[in-house]
Write a protein that holds these residues in place. Structure first.
Motif, PDB file in Angstrom:
ATOM      1  N   SER A 171       0.840  -1.204   0.000  1.00  0.00           N
ATOM      2  CA  SER A 171       0.000   0.000   0.000  1.00  0.00           C
ATOM      3  C   SER A 171       0.870   1.247   0.000  1.00  0.00           C
ATOM      4  N   THR A 172       2.020   1.164   0.694  1.00  0.00           N
ATOM      5  CA  THR A 172       2.889   2.343   0.691  1.00  0.00           C
ATOM      6  C   THR A 172       3.373   2.624  -0.722  1.00  0.00           C
ATOM      7  N   TYR A 173       3.705   1.533  -1.421  1.00  0.00           N
ATOM      8  CA  TYR A 173       4.110   1.675  -2.825  1.00  0.00           C
ATOM      9  C   TYR A 173       2.943   2.189  -3.654  1.00  0.00           C
ATOM     10  N   GLY A 174       1.757   1.571  -3.400  1.00  0.00           N
ATOM     11  CA  GLY A 174       0.562   1.969  -4.146  1.00  0.00           C
ATOM     12  C   GLY A 174       0.212   3.425  -3.892  1.00  0.00           C
TER      13      GLY A 174
ATOM     14  N   HIS B 252       3.841  10.808  16.197  1.00  0.00           N
ATOM     15  CA  HIS B 252       5.087  10.053  16.020  1.00  0.00           C
ATOM     16  C   HIS B 252       6.288  10.952  15.742  1.00  0.00           C
ATOM     17  N   THR B 253       6.242  12.204  16.211  1.00  0.00           N
ATOM     18  CA  THR B 253       7.373  13.109  15.997  1.00  0.00           C
ATOM     19  C   THR B 253       8.672  12.547  16.557  1.00  0.00           C
ATOM     20  N   GLU B 254       8.615  11.975  17.770  1.00  0.00           N
ATOM     21  CA  GLU B 254       9.846  11.544  18.440  1.00  0.00           C
ATOM     22  C   GLU B 254      10.265  10.136  18.033  1.00  0.00           C
ATOM     23  N   TYR B 255       9.449   9.471  17.248  1.00  0.00           N
ATOM     24  CA  TYR B 255       9.767   8.079  16.948  1.00  0.00           C
ATOM     25  C   TYR B 255      10.740   7.980  15.793  1.00  0.00           C
ATOM     26  N   SER B 256      11.559   6.932  15.832  1.00  0.00           N
ATOM     27  CA  SER B 256      12.522   6.719  14.766  1.00  0.00           C
ATOM     28  C   SER B 256      12.632   5.228  14.513  1.00  0.00           C
TER      29      SER B 256
ATOM     30  N   LEU C 223       3.546   3.723  10.977  1.00  0.00           N
ATOM     31  CA  LEU C 223       3.142   3.982   9.598  1.00  0.00           C
ATOM     32  C   LEU C 223       2.515   2.731   8.991  1.00  0.00           C
ATOM     33  N   PHE C 224       3.108   1.587   9.339  1.00  0.00           N
ATOM     34  CA  PHE C 224       2.632   0.308   8.815  1.00  0.00           C
ATOM     35  C   PHE C 224       1.234   0.013   9.320  1.00  0.00           C
ATOM     36  N   ALA C 225       1.036   0.245  10.644  1.00  0.00           N
ATOM     37  CA  ALA C 225      -0.258  -0.061  11.244  1.00  0.00           C
ATOM     38  C   ALA C 225      -1.342   0.793  10.611  1.00  0.00           C
ATOM     39  N   GLU C 226      -0.965   2.007  10.211  1.00  0.00           N
ATOM     40  CA  GLU C 226      -1.949   2.874   9.573  1.00  0.00           C
ATOM     41  C   GLU C 226      -2.431   2.233   8.266  1.00  0.00           C
TER      42      GLU C 226
END
Lengths: 184, 341
Positions: free
Chosen positions: B27-30, B231-235, B243-246
Motif C-alpha cells: 500500500s505504501t508503494y501503491g 510520532h514526531t519523536e519516533y525513529s 506507519l505500517f499499522a496505519e
C-alpha cells in the motif's frame, strides 16, 4: 486591463443547502483527479532521457581546438574584458619551440580560469571572442561541495584532441549563423 | 477434533498476518504510485522493475536507522505505544470472513478466524483500543507536538466512533444479527446493504476515514503544522510500526466496508456460474479482495483530492452533523421496518 481569460470574479454569496454539504464539490474534485490519473506523466527520467535543450541555451563553457588540434585561444583577453561579472582570469604566455602542435599562434593562455560562481552565463565572452575559441555549450554545470571546485581551469574547459573528446557546438554555431553573431 | 481446529486457525492466522503485512507494505508503494499518477508524475520506478522492490528498500531502511528514545520520555510506554497500535490493527482482521469455506474431503476449512456472534461489537472495541496506541505513544514522547497530535487523535476517534456506531446500529436493524458472516450472507445476490442504507454507508465511510487518520482527517499527524504529530519523536522501526499499522488499518477498514455494505465475498451471478464449492470459494476470495483493493484505492484517491480539515470544522462535522444525521438514520430505518415491512 485583462491579460488572460482565466481570471474569475470572486463570488461571496452564501452557500445553498446542497453546496454546504460539500459532497458535490468533493465529488467533482475527485472526477478531476481521476482524469489526471490517465494523463501522460510530465516526467523526464533524467539520466536515461534528456530533455530538449534549445540552441539558445547557455551552459558550461568550452575552449575549442582547431582541426589540427591546436588551441584556438590566443589569450587576447577580450573575453575577460567583456565579462560583466569579471569571472574570467587569463595569464598569457609565449609559445616556445616545439609547442607548435599545441597552440595556434605565438601567444597562448598559460592559465584560463572561469569562476562558475561569478559567471552569469550571459554569453558575452562568446560574442567577444575573435578566435572562434570560447563557446557556451548545452552541458549543465554540476553541483559541488567545495567553492574552489567551481573555479574551472584549462583542464576542465579545453576540449580534448581526440575526435571523440571534442565537444560539439554545431547547433550553437548554426544558431549564430541564422541570427548574425555580432562579431567584434 | 479440537486439534484440527487449532491447526486450521493457526494456518489461517499466519496466512492473514502475512497477507496483511504484504498488503500494508505494497500500500505504501501503491500510495506513492497513485499520488504520482494523480499528479501527472511517474512515482518510484528505480528499485526493481516499476519500482516494485521499493517497499523492501523502505523496510530495510527503517531497520538500519538509528533508534532514538528521548531521555525525557517514559521508556516503557514509549515502546508499548506502537506495539498496541500495530496489535489492534492486526486483531481486527480476526472477524472478517475472507471467503466461502473450502472443502478438503469431509473437512471444512472456514476462511474466518473467529465467527463471533458479537463480531461488530468486537470490532468497535478493538478499534477504540487502537486509539490508546496513539495516545500513549504521543503522551510518553514528552514532546509538545506529539502531545498535541495525540490529543487530536483521541478526541477525533471518540467523536467519530459515536456516529460510526450509530451507522452500524441502523445496519443491524436491517440484518438482525451482529455476526459479520451472517451480515455478509444476507447480502447474497445483489442485495447489498449500500442500496438499503446509503446514508448509513456515507456516515460509516466518513467515520472510517477519521478512524484511520487518513486525509482529510489526518490532523493527528498533520506534517505541515505538527511536524509529525504523535510520532514526531519516533525513529527506526517503531516509526515504521506506526506507519505500517496505519496502512493495515486502511486495509482492514476497506475489508469491513466491503463486508458490511458491499456484499463481502458475494458477487451477483456467482451461483449461476455452476462452480464446484472449492472453485466458488476461490472466486469469492478474489471478489472480496477486488472490493478491498478498490476501497484502498478510494482511500488514496480521496487523500490526494481533498485538503485537510481545520480542527473546529472536524469537530463541527463530527458532533453537529454526523451524529444527528446518524440518529435520524437509525430512526428512519426503525420506522421503515416497523410500518412498511
Amino acid at each position: 486591463m485583462q491579460l488572460t481569460n482565466r481570471s474569475k470574479v470572486i463570488n461571496k454569496k452564501k452557500l445553498n443547502w446542497v453546496e454546504s454539504l460539500y459532497l458535490p464539490a468533493i465529488f467533482s474534485g475527485m472526477i478531476i483527479t481521476i482524469k489526471h490519473f490517465f494523463k501522460k506523466a510530465a516526467t523526464t527520467r533524467y539520466p536515461e532521457e534528456k530533455r530538449y535543450i534549445a540552441p539558445v541555451y547557455r551552459g558550461v563553457h568550452v575552449l575549442k581546438r582547431n582541426d589540427k588540434g591546436q588551441e584556438n585561444c590566443t589569450a587576447c583577453g577580450l573575453c575577460a574584458v567583456s565579462c560583466p561579472a569579471e569571472a574570467i582570469t587569463i595569464v598569457a604566455a609565449e609559445r616556445q619551440k616545439g609547442e607548435e602542435h599545441l597552440y595556434k599562434k605565438e601567444k597562448y593562455a598559460a592559465m584560463y580560469e572561469i569562476n562558475m560562481l561569478r559567471c552569469i552565463f550571459c554569453g558575452i565572452c562568446e560574442e567577444a571572442c575573435p578566435e572562434d575559441s570560447i563557446y557556451l555549450t548545452d552541458r549543465i554545470l554540476p553541483s559541488n561541495y567545495q567553492r574552489n571546485n567551481f573555479i574551472y581551469g584549462k583542464d576542465l574547459l579545453v576540449e580534448g584532441i581526440k575526435p571523440e573528446e571534442r565537444i560539439d557546438i554545431g547547433v550553437r554555431k548554426k544558431h549564430y549563423e541564422m541570427n548574425e553573431k555580432p562579431r567584434v | 477434533m479440537d486439534w484440527s481446529i487449532l491447526l486450521d486457525k493457526t494456518i489461517l492466522i499466519v496466512i492473514i498476518f502475512v497477507i496483511s503485512l504484504a498488503i500494508a507494505a505494497y500500500s505504501t508503494y501503491g500510495e506513492r504510485k497513485v499520488a504520482a499518477f494523480l499528479q501527472d508524475r511517474i512515482g518510484p520506478d528505480r528499485a526493481g522493475p516499476f519500482g516494485l522492490l521499493q517497499p523492501l528498500a523502505d523496510g530495510l531502511k527503517f531497520f538500519l536507522k538509528e533508534e532514538i528514545i528521548p531521555t525525557a520520555s517514559d521508556k516503557f510506554l514509549f515502546i508499548i505505544g506502537p506495539c498496541i497500535f500495530m496489535m489492534t490493527a492486526l486483531m481486527t482482521s480476526a472477524i472478517i470472513p475472507w471467503g466461502m469455506p473450502l472443502h478438503f474431503g469431509s473437512h471444512v476449512f472456514s476462511l474466518q478466524v473467529a465467527d463471533l456472534n458479537v463480531g461488530i461489537l468486537y470490532l468497535l472495541a478493538v478499534v477504540s483500543i487502537g486509539g490508546y496506541g496513539i495516545m500513549i505513544g504521543g503522551w510518553s514522547s514528552n514532546n509538545k507536538f506529539a502531545l498535541l497530535g495525540a490529543l487530536r487523535a483521541s478526541s477525533q476517534m471518540i467523536s467519530y466512533e459515536l456516529s460510526m456506531g450509530m451507522a452500524i446500529i441502523a445496519l443491524l436493524l436491517l440484518s438482525q444479527s451482529l455476526s459479520i458472516r451472517e451480515i455478509v450472507d444476507m447480502q447474497q445476490g445483489f442485495h447489498w446493504n449500500v442500496f438499503y442504507q446509503p446514508v448509513g454507508f456515507l456516515i460509516f465511510l466518513i467515520c472510517a476515514f477519521a478512524e484511520c487518520n487518513r486525509a482529510p482527517f489526518d490532523l493527528p499527524e498533520s506534517e505541515s503544522e505538527l511536524v509529525g504529530g504523535y510520532h514526531t519523536e519516533y525513529s527506526s522501526m517503531k516509526l515504521g510500526l506506526f506507519l505500517f499499522a496505519e496502512y493495515i488499518n486502511m486495509f482492514i477498514s476497506s475489508a469491513i466496508i466491503s463486508c458490511l455494505f458491499f456484499g463481502g465475498y458475494h458477487f451477483p451471478g456467482i451461483d449461476s456460474l455452476g462452480l464446484s464449492p472449492n472453485w466458488a470459494a476461490i472466486v469469492s476470495i478474489i471478489v472480496l479482495f477486488a472490493k478491498i483493493f478498490f476501497f484502498i484505492f478510494f482511500f488514496m484517491w480521496v487523500r490526494w483530492t481533498v485538503p485537510r480539515f481545520r480542527y473546529d470544522q472536524l469537530m463541527r462535522l463530527g458532533w453537529k452533523i454526523l451524529i444527528p444525521l446518524s440518529i435520524l438514520n437509525v430512526l428512519a430505518t426503525g420506522a421503515w421496518l416497523t410500518f412498511f415491512k
